[in-house]
Write an enzyme that holds these catalytic residues in place. Structure first.
Site: not given
Ligand SMILES: Cc1cc2nc3c(=O)[nH]c(=O)nc-3n(C[C@H](O)[C@H](O)[C@H](O)COP(=O)(O)OP(=O)(O)OC[C@H]3O[C@@H](n4cnc5c(N)ncnc54)[C@H](O)[C@@H]3O)c2cc1C
Ligand code: SF4
Ligand code: SF4
Ligand code: FES
Lengths: 294, 558, 323
Positions: B12, B114, B227, B229, B239, B242, B273, B337, B361, B372
């Site tokens: 991610g 926001f 959280q 939402h 979702l 916001e 929130r 959320h 996250e 948050r």
């Molecule tokens: C609907 C929605 C809207 C949002 N809107 C906002 C916003 O407007 N602004 C904001 O700041 N935040 C927002 N957030 C929060 C934010 O998007 C997330 O917190 C953030 O993108 C998380 O990113 P990450 O890289 O930590 O994880 P993720 O993008 O979830 O990536 C996790 C990665 O880990 C990998 N993975 C997981 N488990 C394993 C495993 N066992 N083996 C191998 N790989 C694994 C997955 O394949 C993935 O690639 C929103 C969240 C949601 C759900």
């Protein structure tokens, strides 16, 4: 029933047999065709690559001419139909239409946005109606298995072509085939591309498309194929020998224009229908439906 | 055996940013993800990313203060200062990489407002900000030539001498287990939303990294801070950003009143929130809702704004409700959320287990504390992702490689064989998951109380017992998604247990943790983080003071 | 609501003769369910051996593309109610043009290889500014339309050219390519256009609209390909048969208001390109014999002066719009 007739370029160019067969069939159904004199090419999507506004302006010119005649437009080519329908859709936007009308002004034309554009296939299936088609049949094509081939532009994009309001259009060709007493030889490729647009660019791919569709249709039992698109006809018929060579396989599948198929069932003369003017002989079809060939 | 200097788990935003940083630091990096990178849930982020750009007259200190206040003073202020000070650089960097941020008429980056913030400092790409960022980071990943293990699922961390030395992972396509060693592992596995039913999170968001770290001995922190939402769809939890309120949308109750006037007279719909969600839930509970929802009204924004700036949520409303936002208000309600809590790390992403890092996250630095602010999470992923990448590369360089026994793979093979051999009579992974989701959503949600939380805790314990007995029907190797779900459920149950433990331990109300039986914040006793450690007999709680630099706790009013 | 999902299944681990089959799943689902909801219900409560990809359920992650009733679509964006055919059956198959791994899961390796082929990252020119690049919001808005692509593969699944020519870069990758050509921050538009102008590139699309029709995000890849063609010609890449065909077509319409297939062929291949012209000869001879040859010279339509005036005005307007 009267239409502003838009024959397009190919029905008098590469497929000269189409034009007279349309007139003959229309006459039998009492469809009056008033040709739009001086109409230009729709652009066939090619001109639109270069300049969409240009394409839309030329089509708006044609629409304005038909509007002046007070008639809906009838097309006889899937490509013309599709390109016009897309232009038609965009010209619904008033601001855009005004911009286009600015270009038409000098020609003393204005498109008000009221014209309807319909392919002959839909005129037969919807305005005349399959029941009426059935009633007019004097030589039922029973036993003839016909594969439908639509041509991309009469099925996609479905929005401008009115499929939301007329979902039954998705089977209009099949319904006409059945109405003339023939049997539908359904096959997966019926709404795919014939390959004509890349004939000069990627000929091997174009030939593979021809071979794929025709052979697939035969596998599904087709004696012949029918298409409402003369451009598809140019490729599926005109290039069939080459496609067969490329596929190292005989094809020998007669390809009929829509009015030729309907015309046969109406008992029209095969010469009037121009059935002798194809690259791939239609002899087998004529034999099958019991037409004397002279 | 596969070997790298730095292995990033998760592709991610946090994971890809970490990998790029580690690569730039000269490390041999690989990134491993259970889904193709662009399928990661960062995709779903709609609204935007916060940054106080000084050349726009904004001040990082304001951003920091509002984040602290938003966190209900549970955020660590040193980390929050880093976050808001680095934000401008991070956003400009993303822009340079190619993110197509919306602009103002002057061609410079535009902002929207926001929640929880006085100023418009949220940078955005229509309402697909996460997707736009994720795809651009993926482009950079392709450019970098970093090794990508795509659709590989990490089943366990390799622990030797109290150090993390790599992972064992399942190549989903072939069903083969492989050992990948590296002196430094960065967990960037995202949240754990699917513990709840419904949730705004995608089906792949199952807390894998949290569970893996927890099992390896790293403590989780502030897990009770979940959280909700304020604007999610009732039927599937999807979702509605916001940004809808940031652009000026109203919240209405069943009587057509803008009820936020009552709860947050000054910031109204754009209060924090936790505040908005509680207000909505109160309206619903007191009978002023509409079928368990309140209404979000955007009609007055006009078609133009809706179709350009909020096109995706308009698509969602049309697809799932058959309603155009320009024509009618839509029913929405608070929905699970985001996890403020996660694997405890320092400001360099280091966990308490040597060789193990975390970011995004899945981690808890903590910049979000008890609540948050919207658009701070995307920022968190790129700021702390980068830092974790740097730190892990440096650590790997210093430590070098060690040989690791292949026995780790054999152990995992045996474990998976065991799961496949279990019976599927009567019970199923899906049933257990659903019960877990419901009990969590019923009891550890917007409002909580002792009895409910206890119920959740005991239910989770029972479900864990059932889980240990249930198998999967699919016995094959190739793309066995049944097996993956089973493994994910295991992770989720472990994490759910820590959420319940944290929630029961915190005997006050703070941020997202709102107890009806203890409605007040208690700074004297609970201005501290709850650390959860794994023991044989279940989770053990320990406490850690909050780091404070410039802001003393005050009453929170919006 | 009772529905039947008719799922095309494939299990590579089964004995050869039982590897692929069609399986009917009868499920009871709420009225507003999507195909994905229904498949998940099957997978969770009926048969967990059914493999498919999915995550977001909101048409944003791009995991769940499959063929529904014969056409590529996102399962999570396809409402069951609109799809029910005879006997409440919905046909579900894996995407086309990509090898199946198991059930509804296809191997997208080639998809990603083609994305890589277009050099999908921003290549600015000159030193990086300290702050952001200054760029018009309209240009960015326009790009958002293309960035909307979620890489689901639906367009590739149903592309008619990919079906017969694996060498074609394909709709998704070319839409991605367009995203960089149209980005005011990218400094390599010309090199890119040169790259995409090659065989297998922009000229190989047949304009069949399949990709436009099936794309769940309104990306309209074909339209992007057409824009690339136009820009390639503008940038001076006029040697390809495709470019020459487009130019010949336009000049035919400009000259006579209609198209003349003979002159199109001659102008596309060049008067002296004997091999190509001879290649078409068997057809020409046979067609002549059948009285099917298009006339070599054709009369302009009535009112051709008006057509030409429109032509020039529209061309000028476009030039002006581009600055
Ligand atoms: C609907 C929605 C809207 C949002 N809107 C906002 C916003 O407007 N602004 C904001 O700041 N935040 C927002 N957030 C929060 C934010 O998007 C997330 O917190 C953030 O993108 C998380 O990113 P990450 O890289 O930590 O994880 P993720 O993008 O979830 O990536 C996790 C990665 O880990 C990998 N993975 C997981 N488990 C394993 C495993 N066992 N083996 C191998 N790989 C694994 C997955 O394949 C993935 O690639 C929103 C969240 C949601 C759900
Ligand atoms: S329009 Fe072109 S790219 Fe799109 S599906 Fe057809 S051939 Fe493929
Ligand atoms: S262009 Fe559309 S159909 Fe093709 S991959 Fe992108 S989103 Fe999917
Ligand atoms: S589940 Fe994400 S696109 Fe369908």
């Amino acid at each position: 029933m009267k239409f502003a007739f838009y024959p397009g370029c190919v029905s008098r160019g590469g497929c000269p047999e189409l034009y007279p067969s349309v007139l003959a069939v229309a006459h039998r159904f009492g469809i009056e065709l008033d040709e739009i004199v001086g109409a230009s090419c729709t652009g066939a999507g090619v001109l639109q690559e270069k300049n969409r506004f240009l394409g839309d302006s030329l089509n708006a010119r044609t629409f304005a001419m038909a509007e002046r005649m007070g008639l809906p437009i009838m097309t006889i080519c899937s490509t013309c139909q599709g390109v016009m329908a897309q232009a038609h859709q965009r010209l619904r936007d008033e601001a855009y239409r005004a911009q286009v009308n600015e270009v038409l002004k000098e020609e003393g034309l204005e498109y008000k946005g009221t014209v309807e554009v319909k392919h002959m296939l839909w005129v037969l299936a919807e305005d005349i109606g399959v029941e009426e088609v059935r009633r007019k049949v004097v030589r039922p094509l029973s036993g003839l298995r016909v594969a439908p081939f639509y041509g991309c532009y009469i099925v996609r994009p479905s929005g401008p072509l009115g499929y939301d309001e007329h979902p039954e259009r998705a089977e209009s060709l099949e319904r006409v085939i059945e109405a003339v007493g023939a049997t539908v030889a359904d096959f997966p490729g019926k709404t795919r591309c014939c390959g004509f647009p890349i004939l000069t660019i990627n000929e091997p791919a174009s030939m593979r498309m021809v071979a794929k569709h025709t052979l697939e249709a035969k596998e599904h039992g087709a004696d012949c194929m029918v298409t409402p698109c003369p451009l598809c006809h140019l490729n599926l018929d005109g290039q069939q020998p080459k496609a067969a060579m490329a596929a190292s396989q005989d094809i020998d599948l007669p390809i009929l224009h829509l009015p030729q198929l309907v015309g046969l069932a109406l008992g029209l003369d095969s010469n009037v229908l121009g059935l002798g003017r194809h690259i791939q002989t239609t002899y087998s079809v004529l034999m099958k439906v019991g037409v004397q060939v002279h | 055996m596969l070997q790298h200097d730095v292995l990033v788990v998760g592709a991610g935003l946090a994971g890809m940013r970490a990998a790029l940083a580690a690569k730039q630091a000269g490390a041999n990096v690989a990134i491993i993800s259970k889904v193709t990178p662009v399928r990661s849930h960062s995709n779903a982020a709609q609204g935007g990313i916060n940054a106080a750009l000084t050349d726009r007259g904004d001040d990082w200190k304001e951003h920091a203060y509002e984040t602290v206040k938003g966190s209900d003073y549970l955020g660590d202020q040193d980390a929050i200062e880093i976050l808001s000070q680095d934000a401008g650089r991070a956003v400009i960097e993303l822009e340079h990489m190619g993110v197509v941020f919306s602009r103002g008429p002057d061609g410079l980056l535009g902002t929207r407002r926001f929640g929880g913030q006085q100023r418009a400092r949220t940078f955005f790409v229509a309402d697909i900000t996460g997707q736009a960022m994720l795809h651009v980071l993926f482009e950079q990943l392709l450019k970098s030539g970093i090794t990508l293990y795509e659709e590989w699922f990490v089943t366990s961390l390799v622990m030797e001498d109290g150090q993390c030395r790599g992972v064992v992972a399942l190549e989903i396509k072939s069903g083969k287990l492989e050992l990948i060693t590296s002196p430094a592992v960065v967990l960037a596995t995202g949240g754990c939303g699917r513990i709840y039913e419904p949730s705004t999170n995608g089906l792949i968001v199952t807390g894998d990294g949290m569970a893996l770290a927890y099992k390896a001995g790293a403590p989780l922190m502030d897990m009770e801070m979940v959280q909700y939402h304020p604007t999610t769809l009732k039927q599937n939890g999807i979702l509605i950003t916001e940004a809808a309120r940031g652009e000026g949308g109203y919240l209405l109750n069943g009587k057509g009143e803008r009820f936020m006037d009552k709860y947050a007279p000054s910031m109204k719909e754009l209060a924090s929130r936790d505040v908005v969600s509680r207000s909505e839930q109160t309206e619903i509970n007191e009978g002023r809702g509409v079928n368990g929802c309140v209404l979000l009204d955007l009609r007055h924004l006009g078609r133009q704004v809706i179709e350009t700036k909020l096109a995706y949520i308009n698509e969602v409303a049309l697809d799932y409700l058959g309603i155009s936002l320009a024509e009618a208000p839509i029913p929405i309600r608070p929905g699970m959320h985001y996890m403020m809590g996660g694997i405890k790390t320092d400001v360099h992403g280091a966990t308490r287990v040597p060789g193990l890092y975390a970011a995004g996250e899945t981690a808890c630095v903590s910049v979000h504390g008890a609540n948050r602010l919207g658009a701070n999470s995307l920022l968190d992923t790129v700021v702390f992702g980068r830092r974790a990448g740097d730190a892990s590369a440096a650590y790997a360089k210093e430590r070098g490689h060690k040989n690791v026994s292949e026995a780790f793979v054999a152990d995992e093979e045996a474990r998976i064989k065991g799961i496949l051999a279990r019976s599927t009579d009567g019970d199923s992974v899906a049933k257990i998951r659903l019960e877990m989701g419901q009990v969590m959503n019923d009891n550890i949600s917007v409002f909580r109380h002792e009895e409910g939380m206890k119920k959740a805790q005991t239910t989770i314990r029972r479900l864990k017992e059932r889980y240990a007995r249930v198998g999967v029907q699919n016995k094959g190797k190739v793309f066995n998604t049944g097996l993956i779900f089973s493994l994910e459920l295991g992770y989720m149950l472990d994490v759910a247990e820590t959420i319940a433990a944290g929630a029961l331990a915190r005997k006050e109300s703070r941020g997202a943790h709102a107890r009806v039986d203890m409605p007040d914040r208690d700074d004297a006793n609970f201005l501290k983080h709850a650390l959860v450690f794994r023991t044989e007999s279940g989770p053990r709680i320990d406490w850690l003071p909050v780091t404070m630099t410039q802001w003393q706790p005050q009453k929170r009013v919006y | 609501m009772q529905i039947t999902l008719r799922v095309k299944r494939y299990n590579p681990e089964a004995p050869e003769e039982r590897r692929s089959w069609t399986q009917d799943y009868k499920v009871d689902v709420p009225e507003d369910s999507t195909v994905l909801d229904s498949l998940i219900q099957v997978r969770e409560y009926v048969d967990d051996s059914l493999s498919l990809r999915c995550s977001c359920r909101g048409a944003i992650c791009g995991s769940c593309a499959m063929r529904v009733n014969g056409h590529a679509a996102l399962g999570c964006k396809s409402k069951v109610q609109k799809l029910l055919g005879k006997d409440n059956v919905i046909a579900v198959e894996p995407m086309g043009n990509q090898p199946v791994i198991k059930d509804l899961v296809v191997d997208m390796t080639v998809f990603w290889d083609k994305i890589r082929q277009v050099q999908p990252w921003l290549q600015p020119q000159g030193p990086e500014p300290e702050a952001e690049y200054v760029a018009p919001n309209e240009a960015m808005q326009h790009l958002v339309g293309v960035m909307g692509c979620i890489m689901c593969g639906a367009c590739v699944s149903d592309c008619t050219v990919l079906e017969v020519d694996k060498n074609f870069i394909g709709p998704a990758a070319l839409a991605k390519a367009y995203r960089f050509v149209a980005d005011p921050r990218d400094g390599h538009a010309k090199d890119r256009l040169g790259l995409y102008n090659k065989a297998g590139g922009i000229w190989d699309c047949t304009r069949c609209f399949e990709c436009v029709q099936v794309c769940p995000k309104g990306v309209a890849p074909m339209d992007r390909i057409m824009a690339l063609r136009d820009q390639a010609i503008d940038a001076g890449f006029i040697g390809s048969y495709g470019a020459r065909h487009a130019e010949a077509f336009a000049s035919s319409v400009e000259h006579s208001g209609t198209v003349n297939e003979m002159s199109l062929v001659v102008n596309t291949f060049g008067m002296f390109n004997l091999p190509k012209l001879l290649g078409l000869l068997p057809l020409a001879i046979r067609a002549g014999y059948k009285r099917k040859m298009p006339p070599l010279f054709h009369k302009p339509v009535e009112g051709i002066a008006g057509v030409r005036r429109i032509f020039h005005k529209a061309e000028e307007q476009q030039k002006a719009a581009r600055g």
